[in-house]
Design a protein around this motif. Structure first.
Motif, PDB file in Angstrom:
ATOM      1  N   SER A  20      24.325  66.597 -19.289  1.00  0.00           N
ATOM      2  CA  SER A  20      25.296  67.674 -19.176  1.00  0.00           C
ATOM      3  C   SER A  20      26.665  67.142 -18.771  1.00  0.00           C
ATOM      4  CB  SER A  20      24.807  68.705 -18.156  1.00  0.00           C
ATOM      5  OG  SER A  20      25.771  69.725 -17.983  1.00  0.00           O
ATOM      6  N   ALA A  21      26.682  66.261 -17.771  1.00  0.00           N
ATOM      7  CA  ALA A  21      27.946  65.676 -17.330  1.00  0.00           C
ATOM      8  C   ALA A  21      28.547  64.793 -18.420  1.00  0.00           C
ATOM      9  CB  ALA A  21      27.720  64.865 -16.062  1.00  0.00           C
ATOM     10  N   THR A  22      27.694  64.125 -19.184  1.00  0.00           N
ATOM     11  CA  THR A  22      28.180  63.253 -20.253  1.00  0.00           C
ATOM     12  C   THR A  22      28.877  64.055 -21.338  1.00  0.00           C
ATOM     13  OG1 THR A  22      26.404  61.672 -19.840  1.00  0.00           O
ATOM     14  CG2 THR A  22      27.512  61.539 -21.972  1.00  0.00           C
ATOM     15  N   VAL A  23      28.320  65.211 -21.691  1.00  0.00           N
ATOM     16  CA  VAL A  23      28.935  66.051 -22.719  1.00  0.00           C
ATOM     17  C   VAL A  23      30.321  66.494 -22.270  1.00  0.00           C
ATOM     18  CG1 VAL A  23      28.776  68.264 -23.916  1.00  0.00           C
ATOM     19  CG2 VAL A  23      26.742  66.824 -23.680  1.00  0.00           C
ATOM     20  N   ALA A  24      30.450  66.912 -21.032  1.00  0.00           N
ATOM     21  CA  ALA A  24      31.751  67.333 -20.511  1.00  0.00           C
ATOM     22  C   ALA A  24      32.723  66.153 -20.453  1.00  0.00           C
ATOM     23  CB  ALA A  24      31.572  67.955 -19.130  1.00  0.00           C
ATOM     24  N   TYR A  25      32.237  65.017 -20.032  1.00  0.00           N
ATOM     25  CA  TYR A  25      33.036  63.793 -19.943  1.00  0.00           C
ATOM     26  C   TYR A  25      33.541  63.396 -21.329  1.00  0.00           C
ATOM     27  CZ  TYR A  25      34.023  59.023 -18.110  1.00  0.00           C
ATOM     28  OH  TYR A  25      34.598  57.841 -17.719  1.00  0.00           O
ATOM     29  N   LEU A  26      32.637  63.447 -22.308  1.00  0.00           N
ATOM     30  CA  LEU A  26      32.983  63.094 -23.676  1.00  0.00           C
ATOM     31  C   LEU A  26      34.034  64.048 -24.240  1.00  0.00           C
ATOM     32  CD1 LEU A  26      32.453  61.378 -26.206  1.00  0.00           C
ATOM     33  CD2 LEU A  26      30.555  62.916 -26.753  1.00  0.00           C
ATOM     34  N   GLU A  27      33.918  65.319 -23.900  1.00  0.00           N
ATOM     35  CA  GLU A  27      34.889  66.305 -24.361  1.00  0.00           C
ATOM     36  C   GLU A  27      36.286  65.963 -23.852  1.00  0.00           C
ATOM     37  OE1 GLU A  27      35.760  70.059 -26.355  1.00  0.00           O
ATOM     38  OE2 GLU A  27      34.060  68.677 -26.390  1.00  0.00           O
ATOM     39  N   LYS A  28      36.403  65.639 -22.578  1.00  0.00           N
ATOM     40  CA  LYS A  28      37.703  65.280 -22.014  1.00  0.00           C
ATOM     41  C   LYS A  28      38.208  63.965 -22.609  1.00  0.00           C
ATOM     42  CE  LYS A  28      39.113  66.465 -18.082  1.00  0.00           C
ATOM     43  NZ  LYS A  28      39.466  66.619 -16.642  1.00  0.00           N
ATOM     44  N   LEU A  29      37.295  63.045 -22.805  1.00  0.00           N
ATOM     45  CA  LEU A  29      37.672  61.738 -23.337  1.00  0.00           C
ATOM     46  C   LEU A  29      38.271  61.864 -24.732  1.00  0.00           C
ATOM     47  CD1 LEU A  29      37.746  58.688 -23.146  1.00  0.00           C
ATOM     48  CD2 LEU A  29      35.300  58.629 -23.640  1.00  0.00           C
ATOM     49  N   THR A  30      37.637  62.648 -25.592  1.00  0.00           N
ATOM     50  CA  THR A  30      38.097  62.764 -26.978  1.00  0.00           C
ATOM     51  C   THR A  30      39.301  63.692 -27.130  1.00  0.00           C
ATOM     52  OG1 THR A  30      36.432  64.490 -27.363  1.00  0.00           O
ATOM     53  CG2 THR A  30      35.854  62.233 -27.971  1.00  0.00           C
ATOM     54  N   ARG A  31      39.359  64.759 -26.333  1.00  0.00           N
ATOM     55  CA  ARG A  31      40.401  65.768 -26.529  1.00  0.00           C
ATOM     56  C   ARG A  31      41.639  65.557 -25.657  1.00  0.00           C
ATOM     57  NH1 ARG A  31      38.952  70.122 -29.543  1.00  0.00           N
ATOM     58  NH2 ARG A  31      36.740  70.359 -30.046  1.00  0.00           N
ATOM     59  N   GLU A  32      41.488  64.871 -24.530  1.00  0.00           N
ATOM     60  CA  GLU A  32      42.608  64.724 -23.611  1.00  0.00           C
ATOM     61  C   GLU A  32      42.964  63.263 -23.352  1.00  0.00           C
ATOM     62  OE1 GLU A  32      42.067  66.992 -20.031  1.00  0.00           O
ATOM     63  OE2 GLU A  32      41.001  68.598 -21.080  1.00  0.00           O
ATOM     64  N   TRP A  33      42.010  62.509 -22.854  1.00  0.00           N
ATOM     65  CA  TRP A  33      42.309  61.156 -22.399  1.00  0.00           C
ATOM     66  C   TRP A  33      42.744  60.241 -23.543  1.00  0.00           C
ATOM     67  CZ3 TRP A  33      37.262  60.545 -19.041  1.00  0.00           C
ATOM     68  CH2 TRP A  33      37.312  61.473 -17.989  1.00  0.00           C
ATOM     69  N   ALA A  34      42.040  60.291 -24.664  1.00  0.00           N
ATOM     70  CA  ALA A  34      42.380  59.413 -25.787  1.00  0.00           C
ATOM     71  C   ALA A  34      43.777  59.713 -26.315  1.00  0.00           C
ATOM     72  CB  ALA A  34      41.347  59.555 -26.901  1.00  0.00           C
ATOM     73  N   LEU A  35      44.129  60.982 -26.406  1.00  0.00           N
ATOM     74  CA  LEU A  35      45.459  61.368 -26.892  1.00  0.00           C
ATOM     75  C   LEU A  35      46.541  60.882 -25.932  1.00  0.00           C
ATOM     76  CD1 LEU A  35      47.199  62.855 -28.930  1.00  0.00           C
ATOM     77  CD2 LEU A  35      46.809  64.968 -27.640  1.00  0.00           C
ATOM     78  N   ALA A  36      46.314  61.064 -24.639  1.00  0.00           N
ATOM     79  CA  ALA A  36      47.297  60.624 -23.648  1.00  0.00           C
ATOM     80  C   ALA A  36      47.460  59.110 -23.668  1.00  0.00           C
ATOM     81  CB  ALA A  36      46.879  61.094 -22.262  1.00  0.00           C
TER      82      ALA A  36
END
Length: 237
Positions: A20-36
């Motif tokens: 569950s935590a991995t899915v949320a982490y992955l969401e932030k990684l792909t949608r926010e962190w990678a872009l920044a």
């Protein structure tokens, strides 16, 4: 939130401990962190986030591939982290991976990055026949980085031949222009269609004989490929 603040958030967020935590982490990684990271550091942004992708890959090691959620698989994270051998392993441990275009594409890219050129090209060719639209999408989205393949693809789609060289005919086109691959890539054993054209092209570029029957069959299947074979052989009629 400003890109710098997003990156700070990424660096401060602990690695996920369950799915569950991995899915949320992955969401932030792909949608926010990678872009920044890309905004602030361009191509170096991938290096900055590589440990985050590795954390995702480790968390997903025992999660089976689900076509409905293709990114929730260790192979995606391993590719993003630049862990090519780990990506190969993550794909090959999946039963029936050869039937999943996403996994085949990831495997091909990882094989290319580890200088297993022929194996990578074989996987890309298999996508041309089994999932042509997916293969085209990989090209258009920059997910195939092999200069050899990209060069021949550009030539193929711009070639003045009839019928046009669509994706399913591309392997035969490329083998006509790279005869050295013919001895390294196996025959498809097909009796008709684009895969048969590939086998014929392979046979023709490997042979020093006239191969009259093979020439006629290739001409019947795809006149444009046959003419290109003649041009390459300096044997225009």
């Amino acid at each position: 939130m400003q890109p710098a603040a997003v990156i700070i958030d990424a660096l401060r967020t602990p690695a996920p401990r369950d799915l569950s935590a991995t899915v949320a982490y992955l969401e932030k990684l792909t949608r926010e962190w990678a872009l920044a990271a890309e905004t602030l550091f361009k191509t170096e942004g991938k290096t900055l986030l590589a440990p985050r992708w590795r954390a995702v890959g480790q968390a997903l090691e025992c999660v089976a591939f689900d076509p409905a959620y293709p990114d929730r698989h260790a192979s995606r994270a391993c590719l993003e982290a630049g862990d090519w051998e780990a990506a190969v392993g993550a794909v090959q441990t999946e039963d029936g991976f050869a039937e999943q275009p996403v996994l085949v594409g990831r495997l091909a890219q990882a094989l290319w990055q580890t200088q297993r050129t022929v194996q990578a090209i074989e996987r890309w060719f298999s996508l041309c026949w089994s999932a042509p639209e997916y293969f085209t999408g990989l090209l258009e989205n920059g997910h195939i980085s092999a200069p050899l393949l990209l060069e021949h693809w550009r030539e193929a789609i711009n070639a003045d031949v009839e019928p046009e060289i669509s994706t399913v005919w591309f392997p035969a086109w490329m083998i006509l222009h790279e005869p050295g691959l013919a001895r390294l890539i196996k025959s498809r054993g097909a009796t008709s269609g684009p895969q048969r054209a590939f086998d014929l092209a392979r046979e023709l570029v490997m042979s020093d004989d006239e191969q009259i029957e093979a020439r006629q069959e290739l001409k019947d299947i795809h006149p444009g490929l046959f003419r290109r074979f003649l041009e390459n052989s300096n044997q225009l009629l």
